[in-house]
Enzyme design. Structure first.
Site, mmCIF file in Angstrom:
data_model
loop_
_atom_site.group_PDB
_atom_site.id
_atom_site.type_symbol
_atom_site.label_atom_id
_atom_site.label_comp_id
_atom_site.label_asym_id
_atom_site.label_seq_id
_atom_site.Cartn_x
_atom_site.Cartn_y
_atom_site.Cartn_z
ATOM 1 N N ASP A 15 56.433 -11.599 129.537
ATOM 2 C CA ASP A 15 55.250 -11.124 128.813
ATOM 3 C C ASP A 15 55.641 -10.495 127.477
ATOM 4 O O ASP A 15 56.721 -9.913 127.354
ATOM 5 C CB ASP A 15 54.524 -10.095 129.705
ATOM 6 C CG ASP A 15 53.081 -9.912 129.303
ATOM 7 O OD1 ASP A 15 52.599 -10.620 128.395
ATOM 8 O OD2 ASP A 15 52.420 -9.043 129.906
ATOM 9 N N ASN B 162 45.768 -19.108 131.891
ATOM 10 C CA ASN B 162 46.182 -19.370 130.501
ATOM 11 C C ASN B 162 45.448 -20.562 129.871
ATOM 12 O O ASN B 162 45.413 -20.693 128.646
ATOM 13 C CB ASN B 162 47.688 -19.605 130.397
ATOM 14 C CG ASN B 162 48.517 -18.357 130.550
ATOM 15 O OD1 ASN B 162 49.671 -18.385 130.982
ATOM 16 N ND2 ASN B 162 47.944 -17.203 130.200
HETATM 17 C C1 FPP Z 1 53.104 -14.161 127.819
HETATM 18 O O1 FPP Z 1 53.109 -13.567 126.555
HETATM 19 C C2 FPP Z 1 53.691 -15.480 127.773
HETATM 20 C C3 FPP Z 1 53.051 -16.636 128.096
HETATM 21 C C4 FPP Z 1 51.652 -16.707 128.544
HETATM 22 C C5 FPP Z 1 53.715 -17.912 128.005
HETATM 23 C C6 FPP Z 1 55.124 -17.948 128.454
HETATM 24 C C7 FPP Z 1 55.773 -19.023 127.729
HETATM 25 C C8 FPP Z 1 56.986 -18.973 127.213
HETATM 26 C C9 FPP Z 1 57.878 -17.831 127.435
HETATM 27 C C10 FPP Z 1 57.423 -20.084 126.388
HETATM 28 C C11 FPP Z 1 58.683 -20.673 126.863
HETATM 29 C C12 FPP Z 1 58.581 -21.316 128.162
HETATM 30 C C13 FPP Z 1 58.618 -22.633 128.358
HETATM 31 C C14 FPP Z 1 58.573 -23.124 129.745
HETATM 32 C C15 FPP Z 1 58.682 -23.627 127.288
HETATM 33 P P1 FPP Z 1 51.723 -13.293 125.857
HETATM 34 O O2 FPP Z 1 51.401 -14.450 124.987
HETATM 35 O O3 FPP Z 1 50.675 -12.985 126.873
HETATM 36 O O4 FPP Z 1 52.059 -12.029 125.011
HETATM 37 P P2 FPP Z 1 51.109 -10.789 124.679
HETATM 38 O O5 FPP Z 1 50.775 -10.156 125.997
HETATM 39 O O6 FPP Z 1 51.955 -9.918 123.819
HETATM 40 O O7 FPP Z 1 49.911 -11.320 123.979
#
Ligand code: FPP
Length: 247
Positions: free
Chosen positions: A21, A69
């Site tokens: 996250d 998501n």
């Molecule tokens: C959460 O951060 C992350 C995600 C919803 C996506 C996770 C994806 C990756 C780590 C990309 C790499 C993985 C692969 C398999 C290619 P957020 O966007 O919710 O962050 P925030 O809470 O700060 O908004």
């Protein structure tokens, strides 16, 4: 000092699950868009897999895309899918090199065809690798997983393939996406949020939970080893008393 030296290699968690996250906040802090954060998440993924392998962790499961998501802006969803496709292709030689067996859990039918194909190819290509199983949770939701398991078990009962009285915890385990993985020993969530967010609810029944303020794109070997050391300092009692454990 090398933090690895503080780790007891006989007592490392077998299965580590990670909620990666903070990509969006990391990017925002740099005046960039969220997609920039996701792209910079890959270094952390690579580093975690490598670090885990070095201390005998046998399985890592990454929450890469939840069922919820899909509700994000289309631009971000498309970018995440492209990132998945491109990075799986790009990392394949490294997976082979490091003995990484790729696996996936979730409602994979809902992924774009191209992502499904690349994923299937990489899973097939790496199936004989033995060092560590790297599972990507994609379009994954634990409640949906449990609902599916109940439906499949019920069908077997109705068809008389399964006796209702014989249903036990193993029956449930065997009908989850994670049927071939051990229970989660340690769950790490980055970015300061302290929630499970519909991730591996059944499998985490006895997991140690570790939360860190580090944002996922900044997560490195030292942070991963901090989590392992903290895990080793905790007493896992599985419902028993402290005295019973130390006896
Ligand atoms: C959460 O951060 C992350 C995600 C919803 C996506 C996770 C994806 C990756 C780590 C990309 C790499 C993985 C692969 C398999 C290619 P957020 O966007 O919710 O962050 P925030 O809470 O700060 O908004």
């Amino acid at each position: 000092m090398d933090k690895k030296l503080n780790i007891d290699l006989q007592k490392t968690p077998k299965h580590v699950a990670i909620i990666m996250d903070g990509n969006g906040r990391w990017a925002k802090g740099k005046g960039m868009n969220r997609i920039f954060g996701h792209r910079n998440a890959l270094t952390a993924v690579r580093e975690c897999v490598k670090s885990a392998s070095q201390v005998n962790v046998k399985a890592i499961t990454l929450y890469a895309f939840s069922t919820e998501n899909w509700n994000r802006p289309k631009l971000e969803v498309d970018a995440l899918m492209s990132l998945l496709i491109n990075s799986l292709k790009k990392e394949l030689p490294e997976f082979m090199n490091q003995g990484v067996q790729v696996n996936s859990i979730g409602c994979l039918d809902s992924l774009p065809n191209k992502a499904q194909k690349v994923l299937k190819d990489v899973i097939l290509e790496t199936k004989n690798n033995k060092e560590i199983v790297l599972t990507f949770a994609l379009s994954y939701g634990a409640r949906e997983e449990i609902v599916n398991a109940i439906k499949n078990i019920s069908k077997k009962v109705v068809n008389k393939e399964l006796n209702l009285e014989k249903i036990d915890e193993n029956t449930i385990n065997n009908h989850l996406y994670t049927f071939n993985l051990p229970d989660v020993d340690l769950m790490i969530r980055t970015s300061g949020e302290q929630r499970i967010s519909n991730f591996l609810l059944w499998q985490m029944a006895y997991a140690e939970l570790y939360f860190t303020d580090v944002l996922w794109p900044d997560f490195r070997q030292e942070h991963f080893y901090d989590a392992i050391i903290e895990y080793q300092n905790r007493e896992r009692r599985f419902g028993k008393t402290s005295e019973q454990i130390t006896e």
